[in-house]
Design a protein around this motif. Structure first.
Motif: not given
Lengths: 617, 241
Positions: A363-364, A384, A387-394, A413-414, A449-450, B64, B103
């Motif tokens: 994924d990353l 990756k 900060n995993m909080e910022d993850l928006t795309e894989v 994924s975008k 997006e999905i 998202n 998260r």
């Protein structure tokens, strides 16, 4: 139907017995009778120990016996090769199976002769689009055939469809005339989850077809060479080998199970008599070597026929061991195990055109491996965030360019594609090209997006184009144009108004694959209700076909299907609301040179052939 | 256009009200749909398969979507805060809290609690907020973001509020107009309380710094309990190694 699909969750746990692999002699005591019913004629050769006759095709996916009660989490099975803990490998068991060719040559046929199964194809009228050779041919009235020999095992178990009394020619299909060539799989309504096919792949010549399933098994089919007796009938795919590729594992650190489901299989280009393939589950990639053995040495001086040491006093003369022919045995052994390279779930692997390296993407991250080196891999893409909080795309899929060994593409994924050049840097964080289509503001919704997430990306055989599949469309991209795809085809646009329900039952996250034909003129992808779609890029025509037992009579041309969205409804149309969303065709493959396709529908493998247009245009 | 059971006030105002109510109805039905989508997404994020790791791609896509909905709600001004402690809070904080919420789903990818960690281990959808074991750090250096004490402290409150959300999901039925509005109000409130609780307790630290030792900064809710929790954590590390 949508609500039903929501409730149809995965079947409960997979059952298996760690000691049974379906090929060893001990297996015969465990597997249910139907998988083991002898199909040999009385005069057939005896089975060599440790092998299974290739005749026996127990729906290729024999149900596995229940595991022992209270089984503790299992360490990697000894036969699967090197254990994760690095213990020395035990001698790999021979996942043997017998090819059919030898027996056929000897004249002892174990199943109804091919002639009984293959009625002459009623040549259907084709559209003029298929070249000058196509024309209206009058259907031949086939001669009556003897009924097929009754089989010893349960009738529900399918191995080879035998032809019913032949029908008159069906009206021409718009896009060629696809016929069901063969169907492998059990016809039971209760589908064991382990039997669900999770990947399908032809090798580079198309001679071999590999399938992987959720139970970690790989089944390889081999195409029979065309027999001289029936020159019009092309070879069919018989089971060549079955082996257990991956086992379920337990990650003690995370307290999580690692599924044994085979995510992807990729064949290596053949370099010698052996065939090799890479198979991967979520975490580990394995290189398997498939070899044939048809001779064995006889006449040892020190050992007798059974392998016991001879009493030296009985040895009076010396002899040179000679190689004698034996029944063909197919042996599969794990040659390399590439483990511990990925933290996240591997979604794709791709062999490089240099035939020395390959990449695996999770994924990353994407790692580059050398086929001979298992303890090291190079990380070439890492998205990756700190900060995993910022993850928006894989990363969702990746593939090497078919000709340029330095280029590869990965999708996200975008909905974007990134073409990377490994010559630019060791870590390809900066893409060379970014392919992204601007969003259509009129179609914007919370699901935009999905549904734009790319589930599969495939280079064309020419290397000039890329094919991507997102939830509702397939797109063809030109490598020279990043702004937008050159072609967009709607796969099932009628679902656009149902996105909320599909989100609710998770169908919106289904990952469909796509495929090119050998000449890059037709693209194919799967859909719901066991439908699959083909788009001809030249004629701009498309067709929807169905892979189901009811609608696929062998030798009959597949009838195009249609989904109606209200308005005029023709007979045989299906309405959107009666689509079965549990029957999805996620995995399809196209023969590299001929018009033969392999479709995986849950636990069944369909092979269709366009006999009329066997060469591609 | 009027729902059944709604009394008409008087003939004169009828048309005005019709128009206003119709407009409100479409607006509220959209926001209702949006709200139910938000709830559905949150439920999806929280539901996890206990044995197998959840799909990261799916979690990211759902998160998202949640973020998108909340951004839109913030823009609409419908994302109201009701609790007094939230008075001076910037909207960004609420978005941040969503991040934390979302998260949690993929924190599981890199970090999973060791079984049986701690006494107050609440089962159910909140269990993914459990703290990380240190032994995972060498393989997953990015784990360890979650503190031990903070989430555990607030877990009770979070759990309760989620329950309330689930309740409203079940009991929600489009009745008369007033009912619609009252239903719309409560989930927002609950979500706010939930997210407030989360923000108050959790304190994400730098990823690489953590080698598995208990983090140095306890949350504002530090107490004897959190100290004990830290001790447990340290013992855990020692035992594992």
């Amino acid at each position: 139907r949508l609500a039903e699909a929501a409730n149809a969750g995965p079947v409960g746990g997979v059952e298996r017995d760690a000691s049974v692999r379906g090929d060893s002699p001990s297996a015969s005591t465990h597997t249910p009778p139907r998988a083991r019913a002898p199909r040999l004629s009385p005069g057939a050769l005896p089975r060599a120990p440790g092998s299974t006759p290739c005749d026996q095709r127990p729906g290729i996916l024999a149900p596995r016996p229940p595991s022992a009660p209270g089984a503790a989490p299992r360490a990697p099975h000894p036969r699967s090769g090197r254990s994760l803990l690095g213990a020395p490998p035990r001698p790999p068991a021979r996942a043997g199976s017998r090819a059919r060719r030898r027996r056929r040559r000897s004249g002892r046929r174990a199943r109804p002769p091919a002639a009984a199964r293959r009625t002459p194809v009623a040549v259907a009228a084709c559209g003029a689009a298929h070249g000058p050779a196509a024309g209206l041919a009058s259907p031949r009235a086939p001669a009556p055939r003897p009924p097929p020999r009754a089989r010893a095992h349960a009738p529900l178990l399918f191995c080879q469809l035998t032809a019913p009394p032949p029908r008159p020619a069906a009206p021409a299909a718009d896009q060629g005339s696809w016929c069901l060539c063969q169907l492998n799989g059990a016809a039971d309504l209760e589908v064991s989850e382990a039997d669900i096919i999770s990947t399908v792949e032809f090798n580079h010549t198309g001679e071999l077809l590999a399938t992987g399933d959720k139970g970690g098994r790989v089944v390889i089919f081999q195409r029979e060479p065309e027999s001289k007796n029936a020159p019009h009938s092309q070879g069919e795919y018989d089971v060549y080998s079955t082996f257990q590729s991956h086992e379920p594992e337990f990650d003690y650190l995370k307290s999580l199970e690692i599924e044994e489901k085979i995510n992807k299989i990729k064949w290596l280009p053949q370099q010698n008599a052996a065939h090799s393939l890479l198979s991967t589950n979520d975490k580990t990639i394995k290189l398997w070597k498939i070899t044939e053995r048809d001779k064995r040495p006889e006449g040892y001086n020190l050992k007798d026929e059974e392998g016991k040491l001879k009493d030296l006093s009985t040895v009076t003369s010396l002899q040179v061991p000679v190689l004698k022919p034996m029944d063909l045995m197919v042996e599969v052994s794990p040659r390399r195990i590439f483990a511990n390279g990925h933290t996240y779930h591997i979604n794709s692997i791709s062999v490089n055109s240099d035939c020395e390296t390959y990449m695996s993407a999770d994924d990353l991250r994407i790692n580059l491996w050398h086929l001979a080196i298992t303890d090291r891999s190079f990380n070439i893409v890492d998205i990756k965030p700190a900060n995993m909080e910022d993850l928006t795309e894989v990363i969702t899929a990746s593939e090497f360019h078919p000709h340029h060994c330095n280029l590869f593409v990965y999708s996200s994924s975008k909905g974007s594609l990134r073409l990377c050049d490994m010559r630019a840097a060791a870590l390809c964080d900066k893409h060379s090209k970014l392919f992204e289509e601007p969003e259509d503001p009129s179609n914007r919704s919370f699901f935009s997006e999905i549904i734009s997430s790319v589930s599969d990306v495939k280079f064309s055989h020419s290397g000039r184009y890329m094919l991507t599949r997102d939830y509702l469309t397939v797109k063809v991209w030109d490598l020279n144009m990043e702004a937008r795809p050159i072609e967009t085809y709607q796969v099932h646009d009628y679902l656009r108004s149902k996105l909320c329900s599909l989100y609710e039952n998770d169908c919106i996250f289904d990952k469909f694959e796509c495929a090119w034909n050998g000449s890059d003129s037709v693209i194919m992808t799967g859909a719901y209700n066991n439908f699959f779609r083909m788009f001809d890029r030249n004629t701009k025509r498309d067709v929807t076909l169905e892979a189901s037992r009811e609608s696929s009579k062998p030798r009959a041309v597949l009838k195009p299907r249609r989904v109606c969205v209200g308005g005029k409804r023709r007979r045989d149309d299906i309405s959107v609301d009666s689509l079965d969303f549990t029957k999805k065709i996620l995995h399809t493959a196209w023969h590299p040179a001929e018009n033969i396709i392999a479709i995986a529908a849950t636990n069944n493998l369909y092979i269709f052939q366009d006999k009329v247009n066997s060469e591609m245009h | 256009m009027f729902t059944r059971g709604l009394k008409r006030k008087c003939v004169g105002h009828e048309e005005d009200m019709e128009g206003a109510l119709a407009g409100l109805k479409t607006v509220s039905s959209y926001s209702l749909q949006r709200q139910s989508l938000l709830d559905m997404s949150l439920v999806k994020l929280q539901l996890c398969h206990m044995l197998v790791e959840p799909n990261l791609c799916r979690s990211v896509l759902i998160a998202n979507t949640v973020r998108q909905i909340q951004e839109e709600m913030t823009q609409d001004g419908t994302w109201r805060s009701v609790t007094p402690q939230e008075a001076g809070r910037a909207p960004l904080d609420r978005l941040v809290s969503t991040e934390i919420l979302c998260r949690s789903a993929w924190e599981q990818e890199g970090a999973r609690p060791a079984p049986g960690l701690g006494d107050g281990h609440v089962q159910g959808p909140v269990s993914d907020l459990c703290p990380v074991t240190s032994a995972q750090a060498p393989r997953h250096p990015q784990s360890g973001i979650w503190e031990l004490d903070g989430p555990r402290e607030d877990r009770g409150g979070f759990h309760k509020s989620l329950d309330q959300i689930f309740e409203t999901l079940e009991t929600k039925n489009p009745g008369c107009m007033e009912e619609l509005f009252s239903d719309v109000d409560s989930p927002y409130y609950d979500l706010d309380t939930v997210l407030t609780g989360m923000v108050g307790g959790a304190r994400p630290g730098p990823c690489e710094g953590l080698e598995g030792l208990a983090p140095a900064t306890p949350g504002p809710s530090s107490s004897c309990k959190s100290d004990l929790g830290e001790l447990d954590h340290v013992v855990e590390i020692l035992v594992e190694t």
